[in-house]
Scaffold this active site. Structure first.
Site, PDB file in Angstrom:
ATOM      1  N   HIS A   1      -3.849-106.790  59.102  1.00 41.32           N
ATOM      2  CA  HIS A   1      -4.769-105.945  59.192  1.00 41.32           C
ATOM      3  C   HIS A   1      -6.628-106.078  58.558  1.00 41.32           C
ATOM      4  O   HIS A   1      -7.531-105.737  58.261  1.00 41.32           O
ATOM      5  CB  HIS A   1      -4.388-104.271  58.754  1.00 41.32           C
ATOM      6  CG  HIS A   1      -2.871-104.227  59.329  1.00 41.32           C
ATOM      7  ND1 HIS A   1      -3.416-104.599  61.008  1.00 41.32           N
ATOM      8  CD2 HIS A   1      -1.873-103.829  59.227  1.00 41.32           C
ATOM      9  CE1 HIS A   1      -2.274-103.961  61.287  1.00 41.32           C
ATOM     10  NE2 HIS A   1      -1.057-103.831  60.357  1.00 41.32           N
TER      11      HIS A   1
ATOM     12  N   ARG B   1      -1.324-105.252  78.531  1.00 40.24           N
ATOM     13  CA  ARG B   1      -0.870-104.089  78.528  1.00 40.24           C
ATOM     14  C   ARG B   1      -2.036-103.110  78.187  1.00 40.24           C
ATOM     15  O   ARG B   1      -2.639-103.584  77.426  1.00 40.24           O
ATOM     16  CB  ARG B   1       0.447-103.696  78.054  1.00 40.24           C
ATOM     17  CG  ARG B   1       0.555-104.308  76.585  1.00 40.24           C
ATOM     18  CD  ARG B   1       2.365-103.571  76.546  1.00 40.24           C
ATOM     19  NE  ARG B   1       2.222-103.988  75.182  1.00 40.24           N
ATOM     20  CZ  ARG B   1       2.865-105.298  75.013  1.00 40.24           C
ATOM     21  NH1 ARG B   1       3.428-105.754  75.420  1.00 40.24           N
ATOM     22  NH2 ARG B   1       3.491-105.538  73.723  1.00 40.24           N
TER      23      ARG B   1
ATOM     24  N   ASP C   1      -5.546-106.556  69.161  1.00 40.12           N
ATOM     25  CA  ASP C   1      -4.092-106.813  68.833  1.00 40.12           C
ATOM     26  C   ASP C   1      -3.831-108.093  67.996  1.00 40.12           C
ATOM     27  O   ASP C   1      -4.188-109.291  68.529  1.00 40.12           O
ATOM     28  CB  ASP C   1      -3.327-106.720  69.991  1.00 40.12           C
ATOM     29  CG  ASP C   1      -2.019-106.215  70.091  1.00 40.12           C
ATOM     30  OD1 ASP C   1      -1.330-105.879  68.756  1.00 40.12           O
ATOM     31  OD2 ASP C   1      -1.209-105.652  70.489  1.00 40.12           O
TER      32      ASP C   1
ATOM     33  N   GLY D   1      -0.370-107.957  63.233  1.00 39.54           N
ATOM     34  CA  GLY D   1       0.971-108.294  62.137  1.00 39.54           C
ATOM     35  C   GLY D   1       1.247-110.054  62.284  1.00 39.54           C
ATOM     36  O   GLY D   1       1.656-110.125  61.522  1.00 39.54           O
TER      37      GLY D   1
ATOM     38  N   LEU E   1     -26.683 -98.419  68.777  1.00 38.57           N
ATOM     39  CA  LEU E   1     -25.622 -99.060  69.132  1.00 38.57           C
ATOM     40  C   LEU E   1     -24.845 -97.624  69.256  1.00 38.57           C
ATOM     41  O   LEU E   1     -24.269 -97.412  67.468  1.00 38.57           O
ATOM     42  CB  LEU E   1     -25.110-100.561  68.795  1.00 38.57           C
ATOM     43  CG  LEU E   1     -23.970-100.705  68.362  1.00 38.57           C
ATOM     44  CD1 LEU E   1     -23.018-101.744  69.636  1.00 38.57           C
ATOM     45  CD2 LEU E   1     -23.106-102.022  67.406  1.00 38.57           C
TER      46      LEU E   1
ATOM     47  N   THR F   1      -1.368 -93.213  69.159  1.00 37.86           N
ATOM     48  CA  THR F   1      -0.472 -92.263  68.382  1.00 37.86           C
ATOM     49  C   THR F   1       0.578 -92.506  68.551  1.00 37.86           C
ATOM     50  O   THR F   1       1.887 -92.090  67.774  1.00 37.86           O
ATOM     51  CB  THR F   1      -0.537 -90.887  70.178  1.00 37.86           C
ATOM     52  OG1 THR F   1      -0.912 -91.992  71.293  1.00 37.86           O
ATOM     53  CG2 THR F   1      -1.571 -90.089  69.782  1.00 37.86           C
ATOM     54  N   GLU F   2       0.878 -93.656  68.760  1.00 36.80           N
ATOM     55  CA  GLU F   2       2.839 -94.202  68.739  1.00 36.80           C
ATOM     56  C   GLU F   2       2.653 -95.197  67.488  1.00 36.80           C
ATOM     57  O   GLU F   2       3.425 -95.541  66.838  1.00 36.80           O
ATOM     58  CB  GLU F   2       2.992 -95.311  70.039  1.00 36.80           C
ATOM     59  CG  GLU F   2       3.163 -94.418  71.598  1.00 36.80           C
ATOM     60  CD  GLU F   2       1.240 -94.130  71.779  1.00 36.80           C
ATOM     61  OE1 GLU F   2       0.937 -94.936  71.814  1.00 36.80           O
ATOM     62  OE2 GLU F   2       1.729 -92.804  72.270  1.00 36.80           O
TER      63      GLU F   2
HETATM   64  C1  IPE Z   1      -1.479-100.867  70.816  1.00 40.14           C
HETATM   65  O1  IPE Z   1      -1.568-102.033  69.920  1.00 40.14           O
HETATM   66  C2  IPE Z   1      -2.811 -99.982  69.221  1.00 40.14           C
HETATM   67  C3  IPE Z   1      -3.889-100.987  68.540  1.00 40.14           C
HETATM   68  C4  IPE Z   1      -4.512-102.141  68.837  1.00 40.14           C
HETATM   69  C5  IPE Z   1      -4.374 -99.891  67.727  1.00 40.14           C
HETATM   70  P1  IPE Z   1      -0.161-102.171  69.337  1.00 40.14           P
HETATM   71  O2  IPE Z   1       0.916-103.716  69.004  1.00 40.14           O
HETATM   72  O3  IPE Z   1       0.147-100.855  68.798  1.00 40.14           O
HETATM   73  O4  IPE Z   1       0.946-101.802  71.015  1.00 40.14           O
HETATM   74  P2  IPE Z   1       2.437-102.281  71.624  1.00 40.14           P
HETATM   75  O5  IPE Z   1       2.842-101.984  70.700  1.00 40.14           O
HETATM   76  O6  IPE Z   1       1.799-104.162  71.190  1.00 40.14           O
HETATM   77  O7  IPE Z   1       2.343-101.843  72.942  1.00 40.14           O
HETATM   78  C1  IPE Z   2      -2.806-104.571  66.246  1.00 38.99           C
HETATM   79  O1  IPE Z   2      -2.254-105.478  65.201  1.00 38.99           O
HETATM   80  C2  IPE Z   2      -3.582-103.456  64.793  1.00 38.99           C
HETATM   81  C3  IPE Z   2      -2.838-101.865  64.967  1.00 38.99           C
HETATM   82  C4  IPE Z   2      -1.881-101.744  65.565  1.00 38.99           C
HETATM   83  C5  IPE Z   2      -3.103-101.158  64.344  1.00 38.99           C
HETATM   84  P1  IPE Z   2      -0.701-105.901  65.303  1.00 38.99           P
HETATM   85  O2  IPE Z   2      -0.798-104.951  63.397  1.00 38.99           O
HETATM   86  O3  IPE Z   2      -0.391-104.454  66.021  1.00 38.99           O
HETATM   87  O4  IPE Z   2      -0.594-106.838  65.262  1.00 38.99           O
HETATM   88  P2  IPE Z   2       0.686-107.452  66.734  1.00 38.99           P
HETATM   89  O5  IPE Z   2       0.903-107.223  67.281  1.00 38.99           O
HETATM   90  O6  IPE Z   2       2.204-106.600  65.532  1.00 38.99           O
HETATM   91  O7  IPE Z   2       1.104-108.965  66.083  1.00 38.99           O
HETATM   92 MG    MG Z   3       0.492-105.430  68.030  1.00 42.13          MG
END
Ligand code: IPE
Ligand code: IPE
Ligand code: MG
Length: 230
Positions: A33, A183, A16, A19, A127, A62-63
């Protein structure tokens, strides 16, 4: 291989912060990414170096379909080019690639590239790297239960565990979520019942061997009791 005492057998990572990493630099999210892919490569190398047997990467939930088409297509493009390279890290290091989640809705060429690499690496055992793609913990449980009820018998905990997408790999010992969020976001819900959780502040694109070793050291200090006495 560098030996550290008591390393987790299976590490699962919620990657995470891609972004935010990009936004902080005034860049489009997809560049976060892109840099995140380099962090995946570094982490796979660290797993080899420190003798981790299984590493699961949460790459698309999935979200995550709620995001813009541009962002989703960008993630698919990155994944496609990462796994389509001729001499990739999997082939070069005898790493088995597998995936969990439902890839049916993904573009056909991406599915093909993924299935090709899975096929080519299926007998490797140095692995196992698992990509969680269109994966949701609840969806995993629902699909497992639906499979089981077709068999018509009363079901127990073990039946569910074995029918999940992760049925043939061990439960994660250690779950790392980068970026400071604390979370689970619908990751391996059933499988994480006794996993140790770890939430470093670093954004995923910056995650490197130093962070990896720090995480392993934190894991070594944990006292896993599984409900018993230590
Ligand atoms: C969880 O991160 C999903 C992945 C890392 C692929 P999200 O950024 O989608 O989760 P929320 O929305 O912050 O809970
Ligand atoms: C995790 O990074 C990658 C995916 C969920 C695909 P995010 O894209 O959720 O990055 P933030 O949470 O917006 O910083
Ligand atoms: Mg995120």
């Amino acid at each position: 291989m560098t030996k550290l005492l008591k390393v987790p057998n299976h590490i699962a990572i919620i990657m995470d912060g891609n972004g935010r990493w990009a936004t902080k630099r005034g860049l489009p999210r997809n560049l976060g990414h892109k840099e995140g892919v380099n962090a995946v490569e570094r982490t796979i190398k660290s797993c080899l170096k420190y003798g981790i047997r299984y590493c699961t990467f949460f790459a698309f939930s999935t979200e995550n379909w709620k995001r813009s088409k541009e962002e989703i297509d960008g993630i698919f493009d990155l994944l496609r080019s990462y796994i389509s390279k001729d001499n990739n890290i999997f082939i070069e290091n005898q790493i088995k690639l597998s995936s969990i989640g439902v890839i049916d809705p993904f573009p056909d060429d991406l599915k093909k590239a993924l299935n090709d690499l899975k096929e080519k690496t299926k007998n490797f055992d140095k692995l196992e790297v698992v990509f969680a793609l269109n994966y949701g913990g609840r969806d995993d449980i629902v699909r497992a239960v639906n499979k089981l009820i077709k068999q018509g018998n009363e079901i127990n905990e073990k039946d569910i565990l074995l029918s999940l997408d992760t049925g043939d790999i061990p439960e994660p010992d250690f779950v790392i979520r980068t970026s400071g969020e604390q979370r689970l976001s619908n990751f391996l819900l059933y499988q994480m019942a006794y996993s140790e959780l770890y939430f470093p502040k670093v954004y995923w694109p910056d995650f490197n061997e130093k962070h990896f070793v720090k995480a392993l050291k934190a894991y070594q200090k944990r006292n896993r009791r599984f409900g018993g006495l230590s």
